[in-house]
Design a protein around this motif. Structure first.
Motif, PDB file in Angstrom:
ATOM      1  N   VAL A  52      36.727  33.232  53.361  1.00  0.00           N
ATOM      2  CA  VAL A  52      37.457  33.897  52.271  1.00  0.00           C
ATOM      3  C   VAL A  52      36.701  35.172  51.925  1.00  0.00           C
ATOM      4  O   VAL A  52      35.508  35.137  51.622  1.00  0.00           O
ATOM      5  CB  VAL A  52      37.581  32.998  51.019  1.00  0.00           C
ATOM      6  N   ALA A  53      37.400  36.295  51.974  1.00  0.00           N
ATOM      7  CA  ALA A  53      36.829  37.589  51.583  1.00  0.00           C
ATOM      8  C   ALA A  53      37.265  37.878  50.151  1.00  0.00           C
ATOM      9  O   ALA A  53      38.403  37.583  49.766  1.00  0.00           O
ATOM     10  CB  ALA A  53      37.323  38.680  52.522  1.00  0.00           C
ATOM     11  N   TRP A  54      36.345  38.455  49.365  1.00  0.00           N
ATOM     12  CA  TRP A  54      36.672  38.794  47.986  1.00  0.00           C
ATOM     13  C   TRP A  54      35.813  39.961  47.538  1.00  0.00           C
ATOM     14  O   TRP A  54      34.759  40.221  48.088  1.00  0.00           O
ATOM     15  CB  TRP A  54      36.511  37.583  47.068  1.00  0.00           C
ATOM     16  N   GLU A  55      36.301  40.682  46.534  1.00  0.00           N
ATOM     17  CA  GLU A  55      35.620  41.854  46.003  1.00  0.00           C
ATOM     18  C   GLU A  55      35.070  41.546  44.617  1.00  0.00           C
ATOM     19  O   GLU A  55      35.798  41.047  43.749  1.00  0.00           O
ATOM     20  CB  GLU A  55      36.582  43.044  45.898  1.00  0.00           C
ATOM     21  N   LEU A  56      33.814  41.876  44.395  1.00  0.00           N
ATOM     22  CA  LEU A  56      33.186  41.663  43.097  1.00  0.00           C
ATOM     23  C   LEU A  56      33.939  42.415  42.003  1.00  0.00           C
ATOM     24  O   LEU A  56      34.151  41.890  40.901  1.00  0.00           O
ATOM     25  CB  LEU A  56      31.726  42.113  43.147  1.00  0.00           C
TER      26      LEU A  56
ATOM     27  N   ALA B 205      41.428  32.937  58.075  1.00  0.00           N
ATOM     28  CA  ALA B 205      40.818  33.930  57.182  1.00  0.00           C
ATOM     29  C   ALA B 205      41.763  34.175  56.014  1.00  0.00           C
ATOM     30  O   ALA B 205      42.972  34.307  56.190  1.00  0.00           O
ATOM     31  CB  ALA B 205      40.545  35.224  57.933  1.00  0.00           C
ATOM     32  N   LEU B 206      41.170  34.223  54.818  1.00  0.00           N
ATOM     33  CA  LEU B 206      41.934  34.445  53.593  1.00  0.00           C
ATOM     34  C   LEU B 206      41.275  35.548  52.775  1.00  0.00           C
ATOM     35  O   LEU B 206      40.088  35.839  52.960  1.00  0.00           O
ATOM     36  CB  LEU B 206      41.964  33.169  52.750  1.00  0.00           C
ATOM     37  N   THR B 207      42.040  36.115  51.853  1.00  0.00           N
ATOM     38  CA  THR B 207      41.517  37.069  50.884  1.00  0.00           C
ATOM     39  C   THR B 207      41.846  36.527  49.495  1.00  0.00           C
ATOM     40  O   THR B 207      42.970  36.084  49.251  1.00  0.00           O
ATOM     41  CB  THR B 207      42.157  38.458  51.069  1.00  0.00           C
ATOM     42  N   ALA B 208      40.852  36.555  48.598  1.00  0.00           N
ATOM     43  CA  ALA B 208      41.063  36.118  47.218  1.00  0.00           C
ATOM     44  C   ALA B 208      41.467  37.325  46.384  1.00  0.00           C
ATOM     45  O   ALA B 208      40.738  38.307  46.311  1.00  0.00           O
ATOM     46  CB  ALA B 208      39.789  35.484  46.660  1.00  0.00           C
ATOM     47  N   ASP B 209      42.617  37.240  45.764  1.00  0.00           N
ATOM     48  CA  ASP B 209      43.131  38.299  44.907  1.00  0.00           C
ATOM     49  C   ASP B 209      43.462  37.680  43.550  1.00  0.00           C
ATOM     50  O   ASP B 209      44.285  36.761  43.490  1.00  0.00           O
ATOM     51  CB  ASP B 209      44.383  38.911  45.537  1.00  0.00           C
ATOM     52  N   PRO B 210      42.837  38.159  42.455  1.00  0.00           N
ATOM     53  CA  PRO B 210      43.057  37.551  41.143  1.00  0.00           C
ATOM     54  C   PRO B 210      44.522  37.507  40.710  1.00  0.00           C
ATOM     55  O   PRO B 210      44.916  36.616  39.969  1.00  0.00           O
ATOM     56  CB  PRO B 210      42.248  38.427  40.188  1.00  0.00           C
ATOM     57  N   GLU B 211      45.319  38.448  41.178  1.00  0.00           N
ATOM     58  CA  GLU B 211      46.726  38.484  40.765  1.00  0.00           C
ATOM     59  C   GLU B 211      47.648  37.714  41.710  1.00  0.00           C
ATOM     60  O   GLU B 211      48.642  37.150  41.268  1.00  0.00           O
ATOM     61  CB  GLU B 211      47.185  39.938  40.652  1.00  0.00           C
TER      62      GLU B 211
END
Length: 161
Positions: free
Chosen positions: A44-48, A147-153
């Motif tokens: 999981v990729a995510w941005e601080l 592979a996933l991306t974490a997006d708060p919205e």
């Protein structure tokens, strides 16, 4: 004599491309395998910065704890919230290589370490592991990845490819 010279030129024109192709692919038309390694698993990729708005007002200290669980395997990591370097973060879990193309349940959470109670992100989804052969078809290893991306919205978004 002219006829023999012409025949040799034609033979040369047709033979050279065939020799070049054989030289590039190896004998028998097989491509040599490279030595790229890897593991089966989920990342999981995510941005601080995506979670910066969720921090306490005026509190740039402390850290976030990101936890990824997939197929009953969990990994956690802490990330400093005051990092000035905008690098993407990744959490991953690895599986045995023989897991195959399967659907696995994934949960990804981000919590504030300041008080340990504030959950900033908590999403669950099912994801399909896809077959990957990083060294080419017929070359080891054979991996199964998602592979996933974490997006708060938008939640957890599966990356295609």
């Amino acid at each position: 004599m002219k006829r023999d010279a012409k025949r040799r030129r034609l033979l040369f024109l047709f033979a050279v491309p065939g020799l070049l192709v054989t030289g590039c692919t190896g004998f028998g038309g097989e491509r040599p395998c490279t030595m790229i390694g890897g593991e089966s698993g989920v990342v999981v990729a995510w941005e601080l910065d995506d979670f910066a708005d969720s921090r306490k007002e005026g509190s740039d200290s402390g850290s976030l704890v990101a936890r990824l669980c997939a197929q009953e395997v969990c990994e956690s990591r802490s990330v400093a919230k005051n990092s000035d370097v905008p690098v993407p973060h990744r959490n991953s879990v690895a599986f045995d290589g023989d897991i195959g193309e399967a659907t696995v349940h994934v949960r990804f959470t981000v919590t504030s370490r300041d008080d340990g109670k504030r959950v900033l992100f908590d999403e669950r989804t099912d994801v399909e592991l896809r077959k990957s052969q990083p060294n080419g078809k017929g070359c080891a290893p054979t991996l199964f990845r998602a592979a996933l991306t974490a997006d708060p919205e938008r939640g957890l978004i599966a990356n295609s490819g």
